[in-house]
Motif scaffolding. Structure first.
Motif, PDB file in Angstrom:
ATOM      1  N   UNK A 172      24.864  -5.515 -19.414  1.00 54.66           N
ATOM      2  CA  UNK A 172      25.894  -6.478 -18.847  1.00 54.66           C
ATOM      3  C   UNK A 172      25.615  -6.481 -17.364  1.00 54.66           C
ATOM      4  N   UNK A 173      25.971  -7.647 -16.895  1.00 57.00           N
ATOM      5  CA  UNK A 173      25.957  -8.022 -15.255  1.00 57.00           C
ATOM      6  C   UNK A 173      24.419  -8.251 -14.567  1.00 57.00           C
ATOM      7  N   UNK A 174      23.356  -7.888 -15.597  1.00 58.07           N
ATOM      8  CA  UNK A 174      21.931  -8.312 -15.372  1.00 58.07           C
ATOM      9  C   UNK A 174      21.509  -9.543 -15.740  1.00 58.07           C
ATOM     10  N   UNK A 175      20.767 -10.312 -14.768  1.00 63.60           N
ATOM     11  CA  UNK A 175      20.391 -11.726 -15.146  1.00 63.60           C
ATOM     12  C   UNK A 175      18.672 -11.473 -15.333  1.00 63.60           C
ATOM     13  N   UNK A 176      18.515 -11.791 -16.610  1.00 66.48           N
ATOM     14  CA  UNK A 176      16.962 -11.768 -17.060  1.00 66.48           C
ATOM     15  C   UNK A 176      16.340 -13.421 -16.869  1.00 66.48           C
ATOM     16  N   UNK A 205      19.467  -9.367 -25.095  1.00 61.86           N
ATOM     17  CA  UNK A 205      19.826 -10.022 -23.906  1.00 61.86           C
ATOM     18  C   UNK A 205      19.356 -11.428 -24.005  1.00 61.86           C
ATOM     19  N   UNK A 206      19.801 -12.174 -22.990  1.00 58.31           N
ATOM     20  CA  UNK A 206      19.802 -13.691 -22.578  1.00 58.31           C
ATOM     21  C   UNK A 206      18.772 -13.969 -21.726  1.00 58.31           C
ATOM     22  N   UNK A 207      17.380 -14.779 -21.953  1.00 59.69           N
ATOM     23  CA  UNK A 207      16.562 -14.939 -20.751  1.00 59.69           C
ATOM     24  C   UNK A 207      16.957 -16.470 -20.315  1.00 59.69           C
ATOM     25  N   UNK A 217      20.825 -10.953  -7.720  1.00 60.28           N
ATOM     26  CA  UNK A 217      20.800 -10.127  -6.866  1.00 60.28           C
ATOM     27  C   UNK A 217      19.723  -9.422  -6.417  1.00 60.28           C
ATOM     28  N   UNK A 218      19.190  -8.761  -7.671  1.00 61.45           N
ATOM     29  CA  UNK A 218      18.065  -7.961  -7.436  1.00 61.45           C
ATOM     30  C   UNK A 218      16.925  -8.571  -6.903  1.00 61.45           C
ATOM     31  N   UNK A 219      16.719  -9.874  -7.219  1.00 63.02           N
ATOM     32  CA  UNK A 219      15.667 -10.592  -6.478  1.00 63.02           C
ATOM     33  C   UNK A 219      15.950 -10.835  -4.863  1.00 63.02           C
ATOM     34  N   UNK A 220      17.071 -10.858  -4.829  1.00 61.14           N
ATOM     35  CA  UNK A 220      17.502 -11.071  -3.251  1.00 61.14           C
ATOM     36  C   UNK A 220      17.298 -10.037  -2.483  1.00 61.14           C
ATOM     37  N   UNK A 221      17.563  -8.923  -3.192  1.00 57.00           N
ATOM     38  CA  UNK A 221      17.584  -7.581  -2.342  1.00 57.00           C
ATOM     39  C   UNK A 221      15.917  -7.365  -2.122  1.00 57.00           C
ATOM     40  N   UNK A 222      15.107  -7.454  -3.018  1.00 52.05           N
ATOM     41  CA  UNK A 222      13.858  -7.149  -2.879  1.00 52.05           C
ATOM     42  C   UNK A 222      12.833  -8.161  -2.085  1.00 52.05           C
ATOM     43  N   UNK A 223      13.295  -9.301  -2.041  1.00 53.21           N
ATOM     44  CA  UNK A 223      12.693 -10.475  -1.637  1.00 53.21           C
ATOM     45  C   UNK A 223      12.113 -10.264  -0.229  1.00 53.21           C
ATOM     46  N   UNK A 224      13.200  -9.745   0.597  1.00 60.05           N
ATOM     47  CA  UNK A 224      12.704  -9.700   2.104  1.00 60.05           C
ATOM     48  C   UNK A 224      11.580  -8.601   2.180  1.00 60.05           C
ATOM     49  N   UNK A 225      11.483  -7.627   1.545  1.00 55.32           N
ATOM     50  CA  UNK A 225      10.294  -6.638   1.646  1.00 55.32           C
ATOM     51  C   UNK A 225       9.047  -7.537   1.466  1.00 55.32           C
TER      52      UNK A 225
END
Length: 152
Positions: free
Chosen positions: A43-47, A118-120, A127-135
Motif C-alpha cells: 500500500x502506497x508504493x508505486x510499481x 500489486x498493480x504495475x 517518491x522513491x525514484x525522486x529521492x535516489x535520482x540526485x545520487x
C-alpha cells in the motif's frame, strides 16, 4: 563526429531507464514469509514497468509462484505456473497491469497469508525514484564528462 554523437545518445538511452528503476525488497526486512501483511506492505508504493521485485527467504522454506487473480483468491496453482525456489528470486516487472504472487509451500498462502497483489503502471513518478535520482545525476555527469574528453 555524427557517429560519436549517436554513440553518446545510445549510452544515455540505455542508462537512464536502469537508473530510474527501483528494486523492491518484498516485505522489507521481514522478507517473504508467513503471517505478514503483504497488502499493507504494498500500500502506497508505486510499481512501474522496469522495476523489480526481490523475494528473499531461506532456500527451500518457501516458493514464489506468479498466478492469475482467480488463483490468487483461491491460493491455487496449476502445472503451467513457474515456481521460483532460490531464496533470492528477482522478478522484473515488464508489463502493465495487475500481478499476483503466492507461496506454493504447504498451506502458506491459505493459512499464512503469504501472497502479494500489486498493480504495475507506466512512468517513473514515485517518491522513491525522486529521492535516489540526485545520487545518479552525479554519475551521469561524470560519464558525460569522460565521453566529452574522449571526443575532443
Amino acid at each position: 563526429m555524427a557517429f560519436t554523437q549517436f554513440f553518446v545518445l545510445a549510452i544515455v538511452a540505455i542508462l537512464v531507464p536502469s537508473i530510474l528503476a527501483v528494486e523492491f525488497m518484498v516485505g522489507d526486512d521481514q522478507g517473504w514469509t508467513t503471517n505478514y501483511d503483504y497488502q499493507a506492505w504494498a500500500k502506497g508504493k508505486e510499481f512501474h514497468v522496469g522495476d523489480k521485485l526481490v523475494f528473499k527467504y531461506p532456500e527451500g522454506a518457501h516458493s514464489v509462484i506468479k498466478v492469475n487473480g482467480t488463483s490468487f483468491q483461491q491460493c491455487a496453482t496449476s502445472a503451467g505456473n513457474g515456481i521460483l525456489t532460490s531464496g533470492n528470486d528477482v522478478i522484473p516487472l515488464e508489463t502493465l497491469g495487475n500481478k499476483w504472487y503466492i507461496c506454493g509451500v504447504a498451506k502458506h498462502c491459505e493459512v499464512g497469508n503469504q501472497k502479494l497483489s500489486i498493480t504495475v503502471s507506466e512512468g517513473s513518478s514515485s517518491a522513491a525514484r525522486k529521492s535516489i535520482a540526485p545520487m545518479y545525476y552525479g554519475w551521469i555527469t561524470a560519464i558525460f564528462g569522460i565521453l566529452a574528453m574522449v571526443m575532443v
